[in-house]
Motif scaffolding. Structure first.
Motif, PDB file in Angstrom:
ATOM      1  N   UNK A  27       0.828  -1.056   0.042  1.00  0.00           N
ATOM      2  CA  UNK A  27       0.000   0.005  -0.191  1.00  0.00           C
ATOM      3  C   UNK A  27       0.738   1.482  -0.004  1.00  0.00           C
ATOM      4  N   UNK A  28       2.053   1.116   0.895  1.00  0.00           N
ATOM      5  CA  UNK A  28       2.793   2.505   1.045  1.00  0.00           C
ATOM      6  C   UNK A  28       3.550   2.713  -0.342  1.00  0.00           C
ATOM      7  N   UNK A  29       3.943   1.720  -1.081  1.00  0.00           N
ATOM      8  CA  UNK A  29       4.573   1.927  -2.294  1.00  0.00           C
ATOM      9  C   UNK A  29       3.591   2.389  -3.441  1.00  0.00           C
ATOM     10  N   UNK A  30       2.436   1.920  -3.413  1.00  0.00           N
ATOM     11  CA  UNK A  30       1.348   2.303  -4.416  1.00  0.00           C
ATOM     12  C   UNK A  30       1.051   3.754  -4.184  1.00  0.00           C
ATOM     13  N   UNK A  31       0.642   4.004  -3.000  1.00  0.00           N
ATOM     14  CA  UNK A  31       0.308   5.279  -2.569  1.00  0.00           C
ATOM     15  C   UNK A  31       1.366   6.352  -2.919  1.00  0.00           C
ATOM     16  N   UNK A  32       2.673   5.925  -2.680  1.00  0.00           N
ATOM     17  CA  UNK A  32       3.799   6.752  -2.839  1.00  0.00           C
ATOM     18  C   UNK A  32       3.887   7.089  -4.389  1.00  0.00           C
ATOM     19  N   UNK A  60     -11.148  12.050  -2.738  1.00  0.00           N
ATOM     20  CA  UNK A  60     -12.055  11.216  -3.545  1.00  0.00           C
ATOM     21  C   UNK A  60     -11.379  10.443  -4.537  1.00  0.00           C
ATOM     22  N   UNK A  61     -10.151  11.015  -5.244  1.00  0.00           N
ATOM     23  CA  UNK A  61      -9.433  10.311  -6.155  1.00  0.00           C
ATOM     24  C   UNK A  61      -8.681   9.294  -5.491  1.00  0.00           C
ATOM     25  N   UNK A  62      -7.900   9.590  -4.272  1.00  0.00           N
ATOM     26  CA  UNK A  62      -7.075   8.600  -3.635  1.00  0.00           C
ATOM     27  C   UNK A  62      -7.982   7.415  -3.119  1.00  0.00           C
ATOM     28  N   UNK A  63      -9.068   7.709  -2.393  1.00  0.00           N
ATOM     29  CA  UNK A  63      -9.699   6.830  -1.964  1.00  0.00           C
ATOM     30  C   UNK A  63     -10.315   5.614  -3.130  1.00  0.00           C
ATOM     31  N   UNK A  64     -10.549   6.134  -4.258  1.00  0.00           N
ATOM     32  CA  UNK A  64     -10.882   5.324  -5.402  1.00  0.00           C
ATOM     33  C   UNK A  64      -9.890   4.451  -5.970  1.00  0.00           C
ATOM     34  N   UNK A  65      -8.732   5.158  -6.041  1.00  0.00           N
ATOM     35  CA  UNK A  65      -7.461   4.309  -6.482  1.00  0.00           C
ATOM     36  C   UNK A  65      -7.272   3.245  -5.416  1.00  0.00           C
ATOM     37  N   UNK A  66      -7.130   3.563  -4.084  1.00  0.00           N
ATOM     38  CA  UNK A  66      -7.050   2.482  -2.978  1.00  0.00           C
ATOM     39  C   UNK A  66      -7.916   1.495  -3.122  1.00  0.00           C
TER      40      UNK A  66
END
Length: 78
Positions: A27-32, A60-66
């Motif tokens: 998760x940390x790598x993908x959000x990075x 909203x965009x970050x939540x959708x991506x996660x």
């Protein structure tokens, strides 16, 4: 034209979440990789709790991506 103006001090969005401990690093790598949307910080590695920090506009965009990552993230507070 009506623009939404948010004072800088109130523009942060902090969201607590939980996921399987084994998925925290991924998760940390993908959000990075989505760095312009926000960051994630581990708050309790034993229970898998993390904290997302974004802005009201990018959340909203970050939540959708996660949610599309398929890592089993459970959002605890918004």
């Amino acid at each position: 034209m009506s623009e939404r103006i948010i004072p800088f001090a109130k523009s942060d969005k902090l969201v607590k979440a939980r996921l399987p401990r084994s998925e925290i690093q991924m998760l940390a790598k993908l959000v990075e990789g989505l760095g312009h949307l926000g960051v994630v910080t581990t708050t309790d590695k034993v229970t898998g709790e993390v904290l997302f920090q974004a802005t009201l506009d990018t959340w909203p965009d970050l939540r959708r991506a996660v949610e599309q990552m398929g890592l089993g993230v459970e959002f605890l507070e918004e």
